[in-house]
Structure formats: C-alpha cells, structure tokens
Design a protein around this motif. Sequence first.
Motif, PDB file in Angstrom:
ATOM      1  N   THR A 146     -68.787  32.997  -8.630  1.00 13.77           N
ATOM      2  CA  THR A 146     -67.606  32.675  -8.143  1.00 13.77           C
ATOM      3  C   THR A 146     -67.958  31.630  -6.963  1.00 13.77           C
ATOM      4  N   VAL A 147     -68.882  32.119  -6.081  1.00 14.08           N
ATOM      5  CA  VAL A 147     -68.942  31.402  -4.942  1.00 14.08           C
ATOM      6  C   VAL A 147     -69.772  30.179  -5.221  1.00 14.08           C
ATOM      7  N   LEU A 148     -70.662  30.151  -5.913  1.00 17.28           N
ATOM      8  CA  LEU A 148     -71.620  29.275  -6.383  1.00 17.28           C
ATOM      9  C   LEU A 148     -70.734  28.165  -7.094  1.00 17.28           C
ATOM     10  N   ALA A 149     -69.919  28.396  -7.844  1.00 17.59           N
ATOM     11  CA  ALA A 149     -68.965  27.301  -8.491  1.00 17.59           C
ATOM     12  C   ALA A 149     -67.984  26.813  -7.401  1.00 17.59           C
ATOM     13  N   ARG A 150     -67.399  27.497  -6.492  1.00 18.76           N
ATOM     14  CA  ARG A 150     -66.584  27.098  -5.655  1.00 18.76           C
ATOM     15  C   ARG A 150     -67.426  26.408  -4.519  1.00 18.76           C
ATOM     16  N   LEU A 151     -68.562  26.507  -4.183  1.00 18.20           N
ATOM     17  CA  LEU A 151     -69.348  25.803  -2.999  1.00 18.20           C
ATOM     18  C   LEU A 151     -69.840  24.598  -3.760  1.00 18.20           C
ATOM     19  N   GLU A 152     -69.979  24.387  -4.919  1.00 20.40           N
ATOM     20  CA  GLU A 152     -70.394  23.303  -5.922  1.00 20.40           C
ATOM     21  C   GLU A 152     -69.297  22.314  -5.869  1.00 20.40           C
ATOM     22  N   LEU A 162     -66.643  22.234  -3.539  1.00 18.53           N
ATOM     23  CA  LEU A 162     -66.597  21.738  -2.331  1.00 18.53           C
ATOM     24  C   LEU A 162     -67.582  20.644  -1.757  1.00 18.53           C
ATOM     25  N   ASP A 163     -69.097  20.910  -1.857  1.00 21.78           N
ATOM     26  CA  ASP A 163     -70.142  20.229  -1.705  1.00 21.78           C
ATOM     27  C   ASP A 163     -71.139  20.012  -2.750  1.00 21.78           C
ATOM     28  N   PRO A 164     -70.713  19.062  -3.866  1.00 22.57           N
ATOM     29  CA  PRO A 164     -71.724  18.880  -4.795  1.00 22.57           C
ATOM     30  C   PRO A 164     -73.159  18.689  -4.231  1.00 22.57           C
ATOM     31  N   GLY A 165     -74.286  19.476  -4.863  1.00 25.97           N
ATOM     32  CA  GLY A 165     -75.714  19.461  -4.594  1.00 25.97           C
ATOM     33  C   GLY A 165     -76.010  20.347  -3.495  1.00 25.97           C
ATOM     34  N   LEU A 166     -75.120  21.373  -3.036  1.00 25.61           N
ATOM     35  CA  LEU A 166     -75.291  22.276  -1.998  1.00 25.61           C
ATOM     36  C   LEU A 166     -76.272  23.323  -2.910  1.00 25.61           C
ATOM     37  N   THR A 194     -75.196  19.702   2.112  1.00 28.41           N
ATOM     38  CA  THR A 194     -75.958  18.520   1.843  1.00 28.41           C
ATOM     39  C   THR A 194     -75.595  17.661   3.315  1.00 28.41           C
ATOM     40  N   ARG A 195     -74.619  18.138   4.013  1.00 32.67           N
ATOM     41  CA  ARG A 195     -74.703  17.350   5.439  1.00 32.67           C
ATOM     42  C   ARG A 195     -74.514  18.593   6.666  1.00 32.67           C
ATOM     43  N   ASP A 196     -75.118  18.105   7.581  1.00 30.30           N
ATOM     44  CA  ASP A 196     -75.337  19.027   8.665  1.00 30.30           C
ATOM     45  C   ASP A 196     -73.956  18.528   9.432  1.00 30.30           C
ATOM     46  N   ASP A 251     -68.266  25.092   8.348  1.00 29.93           N
ATOM     47  CA  ASP A 251     -67.172  26.135   8.543  1.00 29.93           C
ATOM     48  C   ASP A 251     -66.553  26.447   7.268  1.00 29.93           C
ATOM     49  N   ARG A 252     -66.247  25.200   6.572  1.00 28.28           N
ATOM     50  CA  ARG A 252     -65.683  25.417   5.266  1.00 28.28           C
ATOM     51  C   ARG A 252     -66.336  26.085   4.271  1.00 28.28           C
ATOM     52  N   VAL A 253     -67.683  26.024   4.387  1.00 29.50           N
ATOM     53  CA  VAL A 253     -68.545  26.872   3.620  1.00 29.50           C
ATOM     54  C   VAL A 253     -68.347  28.297   3.712  1.00 29.50           C
ATOM     55  N   MET A 254     -68.464  28.499   5.057  1.00 35.18           N
ATOM     56  CA  MET A 254     -68.387  29.952   5.500  1.00 35.18           C
ATOM     57  C   MET A 254     -66.757  30.477   5.187  1.00 35.18           C
TER      58      MET A 254
END
Lengths: 470, 470
Positions: A365-371, A373-377, A397-399, A405-408
């Motif tokens: 789930t977390v990998l799908a949701r992060l992808e 949010l930020d394709p390429g993460l 992909t960006r600092d 924080d959204r990833v968290m």
Amino acid sequence: MALIDDLVAALGAAHVLTGADMARHARDWMGKYRGAPLAVVRPADTAEVSAVVKLAAAHGVPVVPISGNTGLVGGTMTTGGVMVSLERMNRIRAVKRDARLVVAEAGVILTRLHDAAEAEGLYFPLWFGARGSAMLGGVLSTNAGGSNVLRYGSTRALCLGLEVVLADGRVLDLMGELHKDNSGYDLKNLFIGAEGTLGIITAAVMKLVPAPRAHATATVAARSLPDALVLLNRMQEATGGRVEAFEFMPRTYSERLRVARPDLGLPFDDIPEVTILIEAATTVPAEATPDAAGEVPLVGLLETVLADMLEAGLITDAVLARSEQQRRAMWARREAAAEITLGLTPAVDTDVCLPLDRVEGFLTTVLARLEALDPGLKSLTVAHLGDGNLHFTAFPTRDEAELKDRVMEVVEDVVAGLGGSFSAEHGVGLSKLNSMARRKNPVALDVMRAVKAALDPEGRMNPGKVIPAG
Amino acid sequence: MALIDDLVAALGAAHVLTGADMARHARDWMGKYRGAPLAVVRPADTAEVSAVVKLAAAHGVPVVPISGNTGLVGGTMTTGGVMVSLERMNRIRAVKRDARLVVAEAGVILTRLHDAAEAEGLYFPLWFGARGSAMLGGVLSTNAGGSNVLRYGSTRALCLGLEVVLADGRVLDLMGELHKDNSGYDLKNLFIGAEGTLGIITAAVMKLVPAPRAHATATVAARSLPDALVLLNRMQEATGGRVEAFEFMPRTYSERLRVARPDLGLPFDDIPEVTILIEAATTVPAEATPDAAGEVPLVGLLETVLADMLEAGLITDAVLARSEQQRRAMWARREAAAEITLGLTPAVDTDVCLPLDRVEGFLTTVLARLEALDPGLKSLTVAHLGDGNLHFTAFPTRDEAELKDRVMEVVEDVVAGLGGSFSAEHGVGLSKLNSMARRKNPVALDVMRAVKAALDPEGRMNPGKVIPAG
C-alpha cells in the motif's frame, strides 16, 4: 558569561567545552542535525551532573543530555542550552553473576557491557549496529530496540533500576536490583524513553541473561512474507521460543547492498524477493553439544525445519552458518543497513511498527501511494520482522521539506490504518514531532504535557523534544 | 442527595447501590477493612465509567474503583466516596490467536481469561489462588504477581495496551497491540500498579503465550534454602529457562497446613525444614511427547536432576507428579496459603522481596529480632522463592496497634538492610502507608506526589492510598 564561569568552577576548565571544542557534540553523527550549545560539560559523576543541573536552573538555561551520539532523531540537539555529555561517566560499578545483573553508569558503551557480561558467562542482550559507540544512557532514554527484542524485549524490559538527576538537580535513586517491587508508582519506566525531557539518567541496573552455548543461524530466501513467517512460527514451536532474531531484507535492500558493499557478498546467486536472517540460540548443554556426527542439535533442528520448508516450496533457498565466521558474515550484511541507507539523500527515514501479518500489506500500500504522490520515488527497507518493526526509508525525487513531510504523512496514514505505530525504537526527538502532533491520541498528549509540567515546571530539560508544541 | 440522583439518571436505579445493598463491596473479603461508600455504582461500559467520574467531579466527591475485591491491602476502601464496581464490564472483546493477545474489560475474572486462552491453544500466565474471583482491573491496578512470574513476569510485563478513565472523566485510549511503540512517555506503566489513584483502568490488551504441552512438577524436601536453590539453577540450566514456578514452604507452613487442612495431606512422612514445589513446562512437542517407555522427556529431565541432587545429599526426598491429579494436589497444598494464614489473628502480614541469596538470612534475622521484641510471637511463611518474594506473616502475642506496627518496622528494617523491598506484589493500599512513609526514598515520594497532583489535581481518585500524607 556567569553560567560558564560557574560551570568551570564546578567541573574544571578541561570539562567545560565551548566554541570549536564543541564540534563533535554539536552535530549528530549523520550530519542531519546541527545545534549551537552554550557549552558542552563533561561531569565525572552523578554529583557533578546534579551540580550542573542546579547551576543551569539558577541561570534559567536548558539542559540537554548526550551520550554516544548515535541517535537518529535529533534528540540531543540544543541551541543555547548546556549539553551534558555523560562520556566520562563510564564506570561499570558492579557485575553480579549470581543475581545476573550489571550496575553501570550512563556513559558505558554497549560493547563494554557485552564484554563484562561475557567475562562472567553471561550475555547483555541489547544488540544493534551502533553497539560500539552507543552508550547506556542514550539507549535507556530512547528505549532502544535492536535485533534481540524478539527474545529479550526492548531496553525497558532489561532495566531493573535507574538513577536520574531531576530538573531541580536532586538525585532520584531508583537503583533497585529486585524483580518485584510494587512500592508506589512505576517511576522507572516514566524516565525510560523520555529522551531526557524529564531528567537525566546517570546510571542503571540492567539484567543479564545466561550466555548462549550455541547459535543456529541461517540466511533464507522466500517468495513472500507470509511464507517467511511460517519459518518463524515453526522454529518458535520447535525450540519453545529460542529464536533470538528474525530479520527481513527485501529485494531493494539486497540490490543496494550489492552496489554499496560488494565486499560483503550476497548469499544467493539470484536476489530473492525476501531474504531472512534467522538466529536461534540455546543455553542448554544438551542442545549445544555436537553429537557423534559433529552436528549441534539446535543447528540440526533448524536444518530440519528448513528442509521441510524447502520441500513444501515455502522457501526457495537457505544457507546455514557452519562457523562463527559465516555467522558474522551473515550479520555484517544485515548490520550494514545504516551505512548503506543513511548516506543517500534526499531521504525520509521511518521507524514503524505493525502487526506481523500486516507488514506485507503495509509495503504494498505505501509503495503504491508514494508512487502516486511522487512518481519515481525510490525506497529501501530493512526490518526486525519478528517484532513487526520496519525501517522504511523513502527517497523522494526532490529535496523539498513539504514533499518530505507529505511522504511522512502517507507512511503514517498507512501505518495508522493497519493498527501500527509511527515510532518503534529510534525515539521521537525532533524528527517525529509532526507525527506526534498528527497521530498521537490527543488525551495521551495532554497527559504527557501534564507529567512534563509536573516534573519540569520551567521546561528546561531537553525542551522541544518528544512532545509537540501545544 | 443530588449526586445519587444524577448517578441514577445516568446508570439506572438498579446499578446505583446504597445502604445495605453495598455490604458486599463496602468491606474487603478478609473483613479486615470496612468502608462507608456514598454509593456503589456498576457501570456497563467505559462511557458510563466516564459519566460517573464526571458527575463525581462536578460534586467534588472521591471515586474508588473495585473489581474482584480479592485485595489484601485495603486498596478499595472509601468513606464518603463513590465506589465504581467494574463487575458488569466483563466482556472479552477479542482473542487473537495469531497475535497472541486478548482484549478484555476490567471486570473479567482471571479464570475466564484462562479459559478463553485455552480455547485457542494459548495460556494466560497470571496464576494465583484468587484467580476464580480476581478481575483484570484489580490485577492491573496492583501489578499482581503470582506463581508464574519467574517465567512470564508480573502483570506489567503481560500488558500491551490499556484504557483508562482519567480524573476529569476523559478516556485515555492506550489500547495498542504492538510489541514496540516508542511514541512518547510510557503512560501505560504509570497507571499499572497505581491502584486507581491516577485513573480507573477499564480495559486492557494482554499478552497470551503458547499453551504448555507438558508440565514437570515435583515436591521436594531439603535441609536448607541454599541447597534448594541449587535445584532452581540446575533445572533452569538443563531446560534453558523453562521453570515456571519455584515455591517455598518452610516447616511452619507445613505444620499449619497439617492442622488446618488435613484433607490435603502432606508429601513427606516427616516434615522437612524446606519444602519446594517446582514446576517446569514446555511447548516443544519433542520435549512433551512420551517416549517408548511412556516417559515425558521434560519429566525425565527433572527426575534426573532430582536423582543427582538426592545422591549428592542436596535434597532429602522428592515426589514427582505422575498425573494431572497429582499435580493439582501439589498445587492445592501451596494455594491453601491464604486460607490457612489469613484466618489467624492478631496478624501482621507482609509481602517482601529480597535478593534470592538473602532469603535465608532474612528469615533467621527477622525471627531473632521479633522474638526479642515480642517473646512468643509466631510466624508463617510461604514464598515465591524464584522471585525472592516472601509472604511472611507474624502473629504477635497481643492485638495492639503499636506492637503490630513495631513488628512491621522490624520486618522493614531487616528487608532494607538486605537490599529488599517492603512491597512485592500485593500493592500498598492502606496497609503499607506507614512503610511507604518510613522506607520509600523521599525524592521518589516527591515525584509521585507531583505526578499525582498533575493527573488528579483535586485529589479525588482513590484518595489516601499508595502515597502517604506529606
């Protein structure tokens, strides 16, 4: 400044560091957090810690403890506070073989506890990569975990007694050596894991356990986590709970290890989806003594379980450690985790705990949701699977602070939905303050604030850590 | 009275007891303490507990929880307070076999937890004589111990999560099911053992363990405690820590048992100085399955250890339980302790903990000092020797409060001199307030008072218990 003068008068100039002399303490070992202490003091004993805290109180200055500086959450950072380094308080006061305990000061490095226990035929079961630098005070203040929690519990479970310097400088002596003591509130556990926000831990009585006479260690390849968990259950049943470690390294971890530490090798020609490091240990002579064929019974037992699982198709490959050297090599691949993960940036490192049967669902789930949010993460995971404790690190992909924080938040969200915790064993420090504000039960936060105000009414003990602003 | 009316409106008249209807709750089961509650209320769920606490707060009236009423220290007595009986909150909310836990309300009787666990092939390892009446809430509030602490720890070690109604009526939900959760202060352990003085425990998540497949149980005669302790060490080494109970009954205990419960019989023709009940248990099929000769391997192991010790003269006799019936008979002799002790008056019952190797010294010294204080004083001891926990009861020659308090002081004195605690597993309640005032570290008492004031600023939660007046 008057406080510095007072500190020098109390401790001697050699033990009051300022300016460039503070460099080693003022930043964390990863270089992720930087502080600007007023001074770093190095008290020699509990009385000197007490004196420092009283002086700081008289001057209205915060006090922040630091020991091995191996933390991952910024828990020791301070700007303008007095940093109290426990490094000189490195005495092992006693090792009691019959009572199976060690009395040690907060600045004792874990490996010294391991050695002191071993000299008495005992074992100090807190074991993790940073054991050569981490000190007892920090380990207690974060309720550290590690690889053996499955068998022996976290730091909290190993602590019998504690000595704490309170916010007003008084010494709270809870140095009991008993396994039963119901004389009032459990103050000991209040200070363990409080990260110095309620007082400074200066010494402790820690349990020791009988030293294992033999280990059975294997690296195992499997297709899925549910399959791998069958191994944990079977070995626990077959040994009656003698599994000490059950560590999970997914494909991403093995791939990173191959690139970053080719010298460590990989156990299997083809990297499997799931690599497990399992270790059982026994103190029983009959289980540890090689039989006529030279086989250690505990190792034979693991071999049988693995053979059955191979035959059933539940695992795809397995390598048994046949020597201490092979065992160490297996552990080296697991313990490279911090080194091969923490150097990569930008990164969001998490330390979550889940029910064991939800770990696979969490990752999917977390990998799908992060992808989304930020394709390429990208991500990297390593886990104390036996505890349901994952160190999941995402590399966006960006600092950008907001993206991180959204990833968290996504990780927290998925964890909360699965009945997990956003904080397992590294502590809260600065890094999880947002998570605490977002996810911690508000009533629990209120109770924490009430306890903090009661024990540190001026808010000078490691301020700004653990509890988010109200 | 307005509060009674409000309580009736909230819970219904059937669940607000007053006058003679309160008789069962207003005194403890021994008849040693008597209170005069304003009312006894029996809420159906956590929301009703919360409502009661809010109403009591609005009227400025104390609140005192009671569950199974099996306590020994007067912890539930109140004069003028609202007594909150948790007896209707007796739901087992869930038993999770794979996660090995049970979620239960505070009014669940321990034997129901034993049964619920057994139905899933698991075991709830809190075990003591009052298990048929004691309820989970009281067990948590006193951090109860029992016969299996040696293997599984006290109540505290078995609790994963807690639900508490606070002094202001808010519900603190700490009902986590995880083995690792470092998200802030350890509030859970603050409420465990606080005897209702910080809030009312309404539910908990408790660990379960795999059910033993076989027990090895024996009653053993020895000349001295140091000799007997060799048995504990040898069985722990031989089994790798599978000893579950190691109970000590001295000559005085056996003599009293012979008089008070002749139906239970005695294991040896001549009463030995030291009688030990030892029990080991295993979950491992290979250790539990009878061999060709019909011998259970774990039992064979105990037999071998006992034979070696007999041969060496370390024990003088031993009887192995060869059936569940024989095992139960051995336990019945141990579990008659409360019945055969607590009926005698005047009595001073203590619950002390000592380092294991100091137990014999304690008994020798304390008996000599008490004989000097009150010639003719008698005593009875029974002990969870594996934990160093003695229930030493003194029977002074006169029923005088001052003499009884001096007897208590002598016991405290000897315990303190040997590094022990005056309170092991029964709680403090009213009975150990003098001991707390005399023996507890004053700084620790101050910290307890600060915590109490922070969480219960009006001092209405079970007032007058645990913490002595300042």
